[in-house]
Write a protein that holds these residues in place. Sequence first.
Motif, PDB file in Angstrom:
ATOM      1  N   GLY A 186       0.797  -1.212   0.000  1.00  0.00           N
ATOM      2  CA  GLY A 186       0.000   0.000   0.000  1.00  0.00           C
ATOM      3  C   GLY A 186       0.832   1.265   0.000  1.00  0.00           C
ATOM      4  O   GLY A 186       0.300   2.365  -0.210  1.00  0.00           O
ATOM      5  N   ARG A 187       2.126   1.140   0.217  1.00  0.00           N
ATOM      6  CA  ARG A 187       3.019   2.295   0.234  1.00  0.00           C
ATOM      7  C   ARG A 187       3.549   2.628  -1.163  1.00  0.00           C
ATOM      8  O   ARG A 187       4.181   3.676  -1.352  1.00  0.00           O
ATOM      9  N   ARG A 188       3.306   1.790  -2.120  1.00  0.00           N
ATOM     10  CA  ARG A 188       3.903   1.980  -3.445  1.00  0.00           C
ATOM     11  C   ARG A 188       3.530   3.298  -4.134  1.00  0.00           C
ATOM     12  O   ARG A 188       4.366   3.883  -4.835  1.00  0.00           O
ATOM     13  N   PRO A 189       2.301   3.814  -3.957  1.00  0.00           N
ATOM     14  CA  PRO A 189       1.985   5.093  -4.619  1.00  0.00           C
ATOM     15  C   PRO A 189       2.875   6.254  -4.193  1.00  0.00           C
ATOM     16  O   PRO A 189       2.982   7.244  -4.928  1.00  0.00           O
ATOM     17  N   MET A 190       3.504   6.160  -3.022  1.00  0.00           N
ATOM     18  CA  MET A 190       4.335   7.283  -2.590  1.00  0.00           C
ATOM     19  C   MET A 190       5.758   7.207  -3.145  1.00  0.00           C
ATOM     20  O   MET A 190       6.503   8.197  -3.065  1.00  0.00           O
ATOM     21  N   TYR A 191       6.147   6.068  -3.726  1.00  0.00           N
ATOM     22  CA  TYR A 191       7.505   5.945  -4.257  1.00  0.00           C
ATOM     23  C   TYR A 191       7.822   7.081  -5.229  1.00  0.00           C
ATOM     24  O   TYR A 191       8.890   7.696  -5.164  1.00  0.00           O
ATOM     25  N   GLN A 192       6.891   7.317  -6.162  1.00  0.00           N
ATOM     26  CA  GLN A 192       7.091   8.413  -7.111  1.00  0.00           C
ATOM     27  C   GLN A 192       6.173   9.584  -6.808  1.00  0.00           C
ATOM     28  O   GLN A 192       6.480  10.720  -7.157  1.00  0.00           O
ATOM     29  N   GLY A 193       5.048   9.324  -6.125  1.00  0.00           N
ATOM     30  CA  GLY A 193       4.132  10.396  -5.792  1.00  0.00           C
ATOM     31  C   GLY A 193       4.650  11.341  -4.727  1.00  0.00           C
ATOM     32  O   GLY A 193       4.158  12.464  -4.587  1.00  0.00           O
ATOM     33  N   TRP A 194       5.671  10.898  -3.980  1.00  0.00           N
ATOM     34  CA  TRP A 194       6.253  11.743  -2.941  1.00  0.00           C
ATOM     35  C   TRP A 194       7.786  11.734  -3.014  1.00  0.00           C
ATOM     36  O   TRP A 194       8.431  12.760  -3.154  1.00  0.00           O
ATOM     37  N   PHE A 195       8.380  10.540  -2.969  1.00  0.00           N
ATOM     38  CA  PHE A 195       9.848  10.428  -2.902  1.00  0.00           C
ATOM     39  C   PHE A 195      10.566  10.764  -4.209  1.00  0.00           C
ATOM     40  O   PHE A 195      11.584  11.441  -4.213  1.00  0.00           O
ATOM     41  N   GLY A 196      10.058  10.191  -5.316  1.00  0.00           N
ATOM     42  CA  GLY A 196      10.845  10.175  -6.538  1.00  0.00           C
ATOM     43  C   GLY A 196      12.074   9.304  -6.341  1.00  0.00           C
ATOM     44  O   GLY A 196      13.174   9.630  -6.804  1.00  0.00           O
ATOM     45  N   ILE A 197      11.909   8.153  -5.683  1.00  0.00           N
ATOM     46  CA  ILE A 197      13.041   7.342  -5.255  1.00  0.00           C
ATOM     47  C   ILE A 197      13.567   6.439  -6.368  1.00  0.00           C
ATOM     48  O   ILE A 197      12.816   5.986  -7.237  1.00  0.00           O
ATOM     49  N   THR A 198      14.886   6.190  -6.346  1.00  0.00           N
ATOM     50  CA  THR A 198      15.532   5.241  -7.241  1.00  0.00           C
ATOM     51  C   THR A 198      16.447   4.344  -6.396  1.00  0.00           C
ATOM     52  O   THR A 198      16.699   4.621  -5.216  1.00  0.00           O
ATOM     53  N   ALA A 199      16.966   3.307  -7.016  1.00  0.00           N
ATOM     54  CA  ALA A 199      17.858   2.388  -6.312  1.00  0.00           C
ATOM     55  C   ALA A 199      19.172   3.050  -5.919  1.00  0.00           C
ATOM     56  O   ALA A 199      19.902   2.539  -5.065  1.00  0.00           O
ATOM     57  N   ASP A 200      19.474   4.183  -6.509  1.00  0.00           N
ATOM     58  CA  ASP A 200      20.728   4.876  -6.208  1.00  0.00           C
ATOM     59  C   ASP A 200      20.628   5.800  -4.992  1.00  0.00           C
ATOM     60  O   ASP A 200      21.632   6.375  -4.564  1.00  0.00           O
ATOM     61  N   ASP A 201      19.430   5.940  -4.443  1.00  0.00           N
ATOM     62  CA  ASP A 201      19.236   6.880  -3.351  1.00  0.00           C
ATOM     63  C   ASP A 201      19.742   6.354  -2.010  1.00  0.00           C
ATOM     64  O   ASP A 201      19.853   5.140  -1.790  1.00  0.00           O
ATOM     65  N   ARG A 202      20.035   7.318  -1.132  1.00  0.00           N
ATOM     66  CA  ARG A 202      20.349   7.043   0.273  1.00  0.00           C
ATOM     67  C   ARG A 202      19.343   7.811   1.113  1.00  0.00           C
ATOM     68  O   ARG A 202      19.309   9.038   1.075  1.00  0.00           O
ATOM     69  N   MET A 203      18.505   7.073   1.858  1.00  0.00           N
ATOM     70  CA  MET A 203      17.430   7.681   2.629  1.00  0.00           C
ATOM     71  C   MET A 203      17.841   7.833   4.093  1.00  0.00           C
ATOM     72  O   MET A 203      18.152   6.862   4.774  1.00  0.00           O
ATOM     73  N   LEU A 204      17.832   9.072   4.575  1.00  0.00           N
ATOM     74  CA  LEU A 204      18.112   9.372   5.982  1.00  0.00           C
ATOM     75  C   LEU A 204      16.839   9.894   6.620  1.00  0.00           C
ATOM     76  O   LEU A 204      16.227  10.835   6.127  1.00  0.00           O
ATOM     77  N   HIS A 205      16.428   9.272   7.740  1.00  0.00           N
ATOM     78  CA  HIS A 205      15.221   9.693   8.448  1.00  0.00           C
ATOM     79  C   HIS A 205      15.600  10.175   9.841  1.00  0.00           C
ATOM     80  O   HIS A 205      16.412   9.562  10.522  1.00  0.00           O
ATOM     81  N   ALA A 206      14.983  11.277  10.268  1.00  0.00           N
ATOM     82  CA  ALA A 206      15.323  11.872  11.560  1.00  0.00           C
ATOM     83  C   ALA A 206      14.565  11.252  12.723  1.00  0.00           C
ATOM     84  O   ALA A 206      14.897  11.503  13.885  1.00  0.00           O
ATOM     85  N   GLY A 207      13.542  10.444  12.442  1.00  0.00           N
ATOM     86  CA  GLY A 207      12.673   9.920  13.487  1.00  0.00           C
ATOM     87  C   GLY A 207      13.166   8.639  14.127  1.00  0.00           C
ATOM     88  O   GLY A 207      14.211   8.091  13.773  1.00  0.00           O
ATOM     89  N   GLY A 208      12.385   8.130  15.088  1.00  0.00           N
ATOM     90  CA  GLY A 208      12.715   6.918  15.821  1.00  0.00           C
ATOM     91  C   GLY A 208      11.959   5.711  15.298  1.00  0.00           C
ATOM     92  O   GLY A 208      10.920   5.838  14.640  1.00  0.00           O
ATOM     93  N   PHE A 209      12.443   4.520  15.629  1.00  0.00           N
ATOM     94  CA  PHE A 209      11.884   3.282  15.095  1.00  0.00           C
ATOM     95  C   PHE A 209      10.605   2.813  15.789  1.00  0.00           C
ATOM     96  O   PHE A 209      10.138   1.711  15.535  1.00  0.00           O
ATOM     97  N   ASN A 210      10.046   3.613  16.672  1.00  0.00           N
ATOM     98  CA  ASN A 210       8.748   3.272  17.244  1.00  0.00           C
ATOM     99  C   ASN A 210       7.616   3.981  16.495  1.00  0.00           C
ATOM    100  O   ASN A 210       6.482   4.011  16.950  1.00  0.00           O
TER     101      ASN A 210
END
Length: 511
Positions: A186-210
Amino acid sequence: MTSSSNNPLNMAKYAIGGAAHQTPSKTALLVYDTQKPESPLETWSFAEIEDAVLRLAAGLAGRGLKPGERVAIRLGNSSQSALLFFAAIAGGFVALPLSDQLTAPELKALLEDSGASAIATFEPLAAGIAPGIIEFSAEDIASLIRTSERADYAATNADDPAFLIYTSGTTAKPKGVLHAHRSAMGRRPMYQGWFGITADDRMLHAGGFNWTFTLGVGLTDPWANGATAIVCTGKKSPELWPAIIAATGATLFAAVPGVFRQILKYARPTPGSLGKLRHGLMGGETPPPGLVEDWGSATGLPLYEALGMSEISTYISTGPDVPYRPGTVGKPQAGRRVAIIPTGGGSEPLPPGQEGLIAVHRSDPGMMLGYWNRPDEEAEVYRGEWFIGGDLGSLDADGYITHLGRVNELMNAGGYRVSPLEIESALAPCPGVAEVACTEIRVKSGVSIIGAFVVPTEGAPKNAAAVKAFASEHLAAYKVPREIVFVDRLPRTPNGKVQRKALAALIATSP
């Protein structure tokens, strides 16, 4: 977009298995210390991640855990936390991420409510918190990765439970949101609808794992796309983020709007100071007016917003292919069925231009299975075929949605219902105001006023009369805050969201 309970799917295999097979030696996870971001503390390939996850899954089963049992994870922002989350899902158990900042009574309540059978925690549980629960230490987790025989991914189906996340929601008692394996699809629509992500990307998130925002955007989504996830341990002061982003080679950085605002205020980034970053991703709360423009002016980079909730993840956003429009959140992501329905009842979508509740069709695969042991509350959030999470908004003729706040945050001002977002938006341009948050302040039984809590810009005078005068020029008289409270910083969660419920308590401590 529909799901079927007879559709075989394991979320962990979906997120990790593809890249582990196609690019096994590629870096999947980097762990950095925020104080020393020049080189990673840990580096994991996709093959190593999959091997550790499947060995951990076997280790959990070896301790007697049965499919469907809840495995609590309280290991902070560590690689073990990420590995165990996916190991529980891979083995057919239900992952239960918990904050490492919970007090003993809070932890006891959540373990009891969830009926967790096991917990992995850095510190042993105090006596009486969860009698009979299986405890795993960090050393135990490391040992299981080293010594367990590798298992196969459990033969789960799309609608089988995968993880349980607790959210404060609109009640005093946190409630569990149960998600299925299909939630990853169900998260697939955000891959390009929000991220514009590719396999070459490095994703850094500021939040916690909870938090679902971090677990999804920070781990599940980059791995499902063969990209690299970056985890940071240590103190996360806003002034440190530009150096961390540059040193780690992050191309995508995700955080709540408050973190981006704090970076601008305390770190003062400039064009080129963020290394290889392509754009920022913000969600989790409504951003202050002008943040997108201010970020672009300071860094020369785009900042894309998304609206979501624990029950479904994000579903409305801007992105590389959805241009930013001031005052709006963006458009429904491709394939999502989103509508505005009447606040007073009924499920017939309203025409463009009318205000109502933002609703998502219940057939969306990202939709939760339900609230854990709370059927009454679950019934309250569905109206016909629509899920309503309490967000107010309107839709324009071009498909852009304006977020107008949350129903449960509306304030009573002289009998009128007012959103704090409206007042915050009006006060944001006020000279001398760096940040502002509003809430209702109870002054005596049955009497409340609107209070504005202001973080002044550096060197600006704390002039409450000037702020009220500015408000009077831009707001109806009943919306003007009666109380202006100057504070050094707004109270925020560990993930950076403003804690409106904690604002009133600042009055006693303000200068």
